[in-house]
Design an enzyme around this catalytic site. Structure first.
Site, mmCIF file in Angstrom:
data_model
loop_
_atom_site.group_PDB
_atom_site.id
_atom_site.type_symbol
_atom_site.label_atom_id
_atom_site.label_comp_id
_atom_site.label_asym_id
_atom_site.label_seq_id
_atom_site.Cartn_x
_atom_site.Cartn_y
_atom_site.Cartn_z
ATOM 1 N N GLY A 61 0.808 -1.220 0.000
ATOM 2 C CA GLY A 61 0.000 0.000 0.000
ATOM 3 C C GLY A 61 0.836 1.263 0.000
ATOM 4 O O GLY A 61 2.029 1.233 -0.323
ATOM 5 N N LEU A 102 0.422 3.601 -2.153
ATOM 6 C CA LEU A 102 0.782 3.397 -3.552
ATOM 7 C C LEU A 102 1.331 4.661 -4.211
ATOM 8 O O LEU A 102 0.890 5.766 -3.919
ATOM 9 C CB LEU A 102 -0.453 2.910 -4.326
ATOM 10 C CG LEU A 102 -1.076 1.614 -3.808
ATOM 11 C CD1 LEU A 102 -2.270 1.215 -4.685
ATOM 12 C CD2 LEU A 102 -0.065 0.474 -3.743
ATOM 13 N N GLY A 113 5.306 3.863 -8.969
ATOM 14 C CA GLY A 113 6.025 2.583 -9.115
ATOM 15 C C GLY A 113 5.049 1.414 -9.060
ATOM 16 O O GLY A 113 5.079 0.511 -9.906
ATOM 17 N N HIS A 114 4.175 1.446 -8.051
ATOM 18 C CA HIS A 114 3.161 0.385 -7.938
ATOM 19 C C HIS A 114 2.212 0.420 -9.141
ATOM 20 O O HIS A 114 1.854 -0.616 -9.702
ATOM 21 C CB HIS A 114 2.319 0.577 -6.671
ATOM 22 C CG HIS A 114 3.091 0.530 -5.392
ATOM 23 N ND1 HIS A 114 3.277 1.635 -4.592
ATOM 24 C CD2 HIS A 114 3.708 -0.489 -4.764
ATOM 25 C CE1 HIS A 114 3.985 1.300 -3.524
ATOM 26 N NE2 HIS A 114 4.258 0.018 -3.599
ATOM 27 N N ASP A 172 13.266 -3.644 -5.976
ATOM 28 C CA ASP A 172 13.689 -4.557 -4.901
ATOM 29 C C ASP A 172 14.313 -5.774 -5.582
ATOM 30 O O ASP A 172 13.713 -6.840 -5.670
ATOM 31 C CB ASP A 172 12.481 -4.946 -4.057
ATOM 32 C CG ASP A 172 11.823 -3.721 -3.453
ATOM 33 O OD1 ASP A 172 12.290 -3.270 -2.403
ATOM 34 O OD2 ASP A 172 10.869 -3.184 -4.059
ATOM 35 N N MET A 185 11.267 5.705 -6.687
ATOM 36 C CA MET A 185 10.056 5.905 -5.884
ATOM 37 C C MET A 185 9.956 4.829 -4.806
ATOM 38 O O MET A 185 10.265 3.670 -5.044
ATOM 39 C CB MET A 185 8.818 5.855 -6.770
ATOM 40 C CG MET A 185 8.683 7.088 -7.609
ATOM 41 S SD MET A 185 7.059 7.142 -8.375
ATOM 42 C CE MET A 185 7.289 8.585 -9.395
ATOM 43 N N SER A 232 7.584 4.073 -0.908
ATOM 44 C CA SER A 232 6.642 4.566 0.110
ATOM 45 C C SER A 232 7.387 5.203 1.276
ATOM 46 O O SER A 232 6.820 5.974 2.041
ATOM 47 C CB SER A 232 5.782 3.409 0.636
ATOM 48 O OG SER A 232 5.206 2.719 -0.444
#
Ligand code: AMP
Length: 283
Positions: A33, A35, A38-39, A152, A186, A188
């Site tokens: 979440g 968001l 990127g997401h 990641d 990006m 979170s």
């Protein structure tokens, strides 16, 4: 508003209905979440390839160590849902902690080798949490394709390894890193950065760009490439956890850039830990 589903039995039933209704390719984007673009780029990749896209939003307690930011990790499901409404998302799977880890829960999944390195060395219980939750999510949703960011990089490799080792019938699709205009990948967690720290944070992508540039010019000595990486990070006064060149598949450190590689960085800016990477080619 997009349908929000919090139980595993309901998400299974929902996906079964989609398939009955002729949706042949189901795409899935697992997230925690908060968001950002990127997401959303992962959702767009799924929409391009699949007939229906599901997104999970679950801040997975198992992948945070006791001293990490689980409690303060941003949770903003309404905002996330509004963002996903602008894209074509079929449902959001947002289980509670109890749904995923009910009282008496006792199973984990371990990828044993590549998890010992880098992020795994810094955060010894992290990847066990990631692989366990991702396998549980894949079993709940049973998608044909699942989309993960190259941001990641080690996590992506660990998940690819798990899916191959355990014959999970989902194809993993790696997707490009999405960056801010200044180059910062990006995340979170970027919201934790003060304006000064934000400038320091950009040193990660500058360091990677300089390394890429040198390797494009023909530099094959990884010690020299590492020196360049470190110099830029040190000048920006970020705390380096690691900054090095590794084999893209095994993630072991390279001395010579003679195979597909990736430059990886983890660095602390204040109390915020940032990671970034850039793939390097040997020819
Ligand atoms: P998270 O919510 O941090 O667990 O991330 C969920 C997914 O989004 C993971 O596959 C991440 O690799 C991916 N992701 C996060 N940030 C980015 C980014 N800047 N670019 C591309 N993918 C990203």
């Amino acid at each position: 508003m997009i349908t929000q589903i919090s139980s595993i039995s309901e998400i299974r039933a929902h996906v079964a209905r989609l398939r009955e209704n002729g949706k042949r390719k189901i795409g899935f984007v697992p997230t925690m979440g908060a968001l950002h673009q990127g997401h959303l780029s992962l959702v767009e990749a799924s929409n391009k390839e699949c007939d229906a896209t599901l997104v999970s939003v679950f801040v997975n307690p198992m992948q945070f160590a006791p001293d990490e930011d689980f409690k303060k990790y941003p949770r903003e499901l309404d905002k996330d849902s509004a963002l996903l409404t602008q894209l074509r998302v079929d449902a959001i799977f947002c289980p509670t902690d109890e749904e995923m880890y009910p009282v008496g829960y006792q199973s984990t999944v371990d990828v044993t080798e590549i998890t010992k390195l880098w992020e795994g060395a810094q955060r010894p219980t992290h990847f066990r949490g990631v692989t366990t939750v991702v396998l549980k999510l894949l079993l709940a949703v049973q998608p044909d394709f699942a989309y993960f960011g190259r941001k990641d990089f080690q996590q992506l490799r660990v998940i690819e390894q798990m899916v191959a080792d355990l014959n999970v019938p989902t194809t993993i699709r790696p997707c490009p890193i999405v960056r801010e205009a200044d180059g910062l990948a990006m995340s979170s967690r970027n919201r934790y950065l003060s304006p000064e720290q934000r400038i320091q944070g950009v040193s990660l992508s500058r360091s990677l760009n300089a390394t890429k540039e040198l390797s494009n010019q023909g530099e094959r000595d990884c010690q020299k490439l590492r020196t360049t990486m470190h110099k830029i990070l040190e000048d920006a006064k970020v705390g380096i956890d690691y900054a090095t060149i590794v084999d893209r598949r095994t993630l072991t450190e390279l001395t010579t850039l003679d195979r597909p590689a990736v430059a990886i960085i983890a660095a602390r800016v204040g109390s915020t830990r940032l990671i970034d990477n850039c793939e390097l080619d040997a020819n």
